[in-house]
Write a protein that holds these residues in place. Sequence first.
Motif, PDB file in Angstrom:
ATOM      1  N   ALA A   1       0.855  -1.188   0.000  1.00 42.95           N
ATOM      2  CA  ALA A   1       0.000   0.000   0.000  1.00 42.95           C
ATOM      3  C   ALA A   1       0.886   1.231   0.000  1.00 42.95           C
ATOM      4  CB  ALA A   1      -0.912   0.009   1.226  1.00 42.95           C
ATOM      5  N   TYR A   2       0.559   2.168  -0.866  1.00 38.62           N
ATOM      6  CA  TYR A   2       1.296   3.438  -0.853  1.00 38.62           C
ATOM      7  C   TYR A   2       0.780   4.331   0.267  1.00 38.62           C
ATOM      8  CZ  TYR A   2       3.046   8.007  -2.170  1.00 38.62           C
ATOM      9  OH  TYR A   2       3.653   9.238  -2.144  1.00 38.62           O
ATOM     10  N   ALA A   3      -0.519   4.362   0.470  1.00 42.18           N
ATOM     11  CA  ALA A   3      -1.137   5.154   1.533  1.00 42.18           C
ATOM     12  C   ALA A   3      -2.081   4.255   2.319  1.00 42.18           C
ATOM     13  CB  ALA A   3      -1.891   6.352   0.945  1.00 42.18           C
ATOM     14  N   LEU A   4      -2.479   4.718   3.492  1.00 45.78           N
ATOM     15  CA  LEU A   4      -3.339   3.920   4.359  1.00 45.78           C
ATOM     16  C   LEU A   4      -4.661   3.598   3.678  1.00 45.78           C
ATOM     17  CD1 LEU A   4      -3.518   2.728   7.235  1.00 45.78           C
ATOM     18  CD2 LEU A   4      -4.606   4.864   7.948  1.00 45.78           C
TER      19      LEU A   4
ATOM     20  N   TRP B   1      -4.614 -10.320   0.262  1.00 50.70           N
ATOM     21  CA  TRP B   1      -4.803 -10.672   1.670  1.00 50.70           C
ATOM     22  C   TRP B   1      -4.021  -9.722   2.579  1.00 50.70           C
ATOM     23  CZ3 TRP B   1      -8.279 -13.001   4.303  1.00 50.70           C
ATOM     24  CH2 TRP B   1      -8.021 -13.452   5.597  1.00 50.70           C
ATOM     25  N   ALA B   2      -2.839  -9.309   2.144  1.00 52.62           N
ATOM     26  CA  ALA B   2      -2.047  -8.356   2.927  1.00 52.62           C
ATOM     27  C   ALA B   2      -2.752  -7.005   3.026  1.00 52.62           C
ATOM     28  CB  ALA B   2      -0.661  -8.186   2.312  1.00 52.62           C
ATOM     29  N   LEU B   3      -3.395  -6.572   1.948  1.00 49.29           N
ATOM     30  CA  LEU B   3      -4.164  -5.325   1.984  1.00 49.29           C
ATOM     31  C   LEU B   3      -5.307  -5.426   2.975  1.00 49.29           C
ATOM     32  CD1 LEU B   3      -4.271  -4.438  -1.818  1.00 49.29           C
ATOM     33  CD2 LEU B   3      -3.078  -3.152  -0.036  1.00 49.29           C
ATOM     34  N   LYS B   4      -5.965  -6.574   3.015  1.00 47.14           N
ATOM     35  CA  LYS B   4      -7.061  -6.753   3.967  1.00 47.14           C
ATOM     36  C   LYS B   4      -6.566  -6.725   5.407  1.00 47.14           C
ATOM     37  CE  LYS B   4     -10.903  -9.816   5.136  1.00 47.14           C
ATOM     38  NZ  LYS B   4     -10.629  -9.751   6.597  1.00 47.14           N
ATOM     39  N   ARG B   5      -5.380  -7.318   5.637  1.00 41.13           N
ATOM     40  CA  ARG B   5      -4.828  -7.357   6.996  1.00 41.13           C
ATOM     41  C   ARG B   5      -4.238  -6.012   7.419  1.00 41.13           C
ATOM     42  NH1 ARG B   5      -3.027 -12.263   8.998  1.00 41.13           N
ATOM     43  NH2 ARG B   5      -2.419 -10.978  10.790  1.00 41.13           N
ATOM     44  N   GLY B   6      -3.912  -5.155   6.456  1.00 35.04           N
ATOM     45  CA  GLY B   6      -3.218  -3.918   6.785  1.00 35.04           C
ATOM     46  C   GLY B   6      -4.148  -2.779   7.130  1.00 35.04           C
TER      47      GLY B   6
ATOM     48  N   LEU C   1       1.375  -2.462   8.180  1.00 34.28           N
ATOM     49  CA  LEU C   1       0.356  -1.664   7.496  1.00 34.28           C
ATOM     50  C   LEU C   1       0.653  -1.442   6.022  1.00 34.28           C
ATOM     51  CD1 LEU C   1      -0.247   1.042  10.244  1.00 34.28           C
ATOM     52  CD2 LEU C   1      -1.811  -0.788   9.590  1.00 34.28           C
ATOM     53  N   TYR C   2       1.919  -1.354   5.658  1.00 35.73           N
ATOM     54  CA  TYR C   2       2.272  -0.957   4.298  1.00 35.73           C
ATOM     55  C   TYR C   2       3.045  -2.019   3.524  1.00 35.73           C
ATOM     56  CZ  TYR C   2       0.916   3.701   5.867  1.00 35.73           C
ATOM     57  OH  TYR C   2       0.213   4.771   6.351  1.00 35.73           O
ATOM     58  N   THR C   3       3.337  -3.142   4.135  1.00 32.09           N
ATOM     59  CA  THR C   3       4.034  -4.231   3.446  1.00 32.09           C
ATOM     60  C   THR C   3       3.256  -5.533   3.649  1.00 32.09           C
ATOM     61  OG1 THR C   3       5.448  -5.003   5.271  1.00 32.09           O
ATOM     62  CG2 THR C   3       6.188  -3.052   4.067  1.00 32.09           C
TER      63      THR C   3
END
Length: 694
Positions: A97-100, A158-163, A252-254
């Motif tokens: 993710a580049y931003a939250l 899945w990482a985006l969902k967890r972040g 959050l971003y990785t």
Amino acid sequence: MAASGLLQLWKEWGIQILVLMSFALQVFLLVMGGIRRRSSSTPLRISLWFAYLLADSTAIYTLGHLSMASESGEHRLAAFWAPFLLLHLGGPDNITAYALEDNRLWLRHLQTLGVQVLGAAYVLYRYTAGTGTGTLLLRLASVSMFVAGLVKYAERTWALKRGNMSSLGKSDDWVDPFQLLRPGMGDEETLVRAHAQLAMCRCVFSDTTPSGSRNPKTTDPAYYYSPRLRPYYDEDIFKLLEMELSLTYDMLYTKAAVIHTWYGFCIHFVSLVGTATAFLLFQLSATSSTSGYNKVDVAISYFLLGGALALEVISACRAVFSSWTCFFILSKSKDYSWTSDAWLEWLHCSVLSPLRKPFKPASRRLWRGTMGQYNLFHLCTRERTDLGSRMAVKLGLEELWDKIHFSGTFSGNDSLSMQQFKELLLTTIQRESFARCTYTITTLDTRGRFILDRKNAFDSFAKWSVVDIEFHESILMWHFATDLFIWESKAAHDPKLLEATRVLSNYMVFLLVAKPGMLPGRARDTLSLKSISTLKKMCENFLRDEDNSTLRVSANPRTSFWNNCSAFKQLFLHEGPYSSSITQAQREKVAGVLLCNTKVANNQWANQTGPESLAASRDDMSRCAAWLAKQLLDMDTPSTLELIFAVWVELMIYAAEQCPRDSHVRELCKGGEFITIVWLLIHHWMHTHRHKIA
């Protein structure tokens, strides 16, 4: 003629250019993606933002183009590149993710995953059909790469969902308040301890309270009262906090929240084996006598396969040798010490630690070490004849120019290093018992009244400067009064404390001007700019009426400046508080003029109405600031500066606690802010004193 040539080149080699461009963007993101955790560079952020958006757009466009293109006998290998685009859509591990806000779009990425997987499957089904050994091997290689790309893209979704912040902390998260720091800990051990305390940081961001009254792994009562396990606070505590924030950035971003799990390691294994298998199968297919592939397409395919395999190996090595893996191994011991089972100790000491040591991973998790600076007095006495200022006035962009051009940074100077600044801050928090009174500071609207009350100065003159006005106006008033006090004070003050007070004052104004979202309430750009404009006019009026030319603020004549090259270069230079063309002597003279001209007016004003009534008037805030400076100078003693610095510390603690938590999170991808570190420090102390172990 040139345009037609480019068009023909695009028709023949457009797919190849796009595929190589997609791979180049992945390499750029892998190399530069992790740097932003320690950098606030605007060019870096812009380039990463551009690459982040362009990487997905390029892969999606290329995949769509492949699905719509007609079959070409000359470029039969183009269909083989479709799975690589899925792999590219999965992105590198160090930036998902580049931003939250990107994490909140995980459903959109899930939909894109389904569409692009179907598109890649269609391309493979349509263009890899046929008979022969070479075609069969190419089809198997395509399927192998397809599986690898599928799991990598699913991993990113899945990482985006967890972040997201809601998944960071839980009320039942356990944090051992005994295990904070010990004397003599190195950076690597501090990093492992940061992993152990990470739940505290996660709970702070998610606004939950961690558990920590007893270690469920330990039943011996002597464990909780052993002197060896008392919490240890010194300047190294900042290293621990900075590392905790860096680990939170990872979550959050990785892909850290996914790859450091059992299914995350399975995904790494599948993608690595799938890529290696595809490489071998393609090599057999390309060497087949019946292949007949275009030589350029073969070279591009080898380049993509080799690059994908290299990226997967790098990703797997980063996961295996990361501090997350080290913590998992070391946490098997009873108290996170360096003693563990024999095979775990051998694995860490003989394998992981020697391989990690040359790269100094712990040092890369520290904060960037710079604080933004913005000084109102510098702004009011700035040089007005430079090309940039005159252009900004003509274009109506003077406020934006002032914000960008006259802001600076502090990372240490001859009189004060950043380490010394942290030590002074920590000493003040300990001396003033902020930690024991955090419930009052963080839940009530104190804004400095706690310190002023302790010093018996609240009711006398300071109530109207910290409580009866808006918070942003309180910052501006104390900032201006602090500068006047420093320049006019006759008492002997510690030079380090003097500089630290100036730095902290400038930092709070920098947050107000450049990052208002880091302060309580909604961003009040208009109100703060109006207050700043009032103070600027006050200075300008006094300077305009002053007959002594030595007190006027004007640029020293520099003939070279008017050289076109020098003038253009000047547009891109920051003239912050520590790079001013105005000398210190000139500023002191201007401060004297302001105090001299306001003394009589302030006396008359105070006798008529009093500061309490006029403090609420935005038009009279400039006189309130001068009046506050006069009161501080009347009680000018060596302890007065300690009072001012403590007020600024309390203002920062209040601002850190009351501002939205997602504002702290957003700043993590821009290098982080010092106010977030202080905020985390206070919450660690709250957790410590809550269990009465300090």
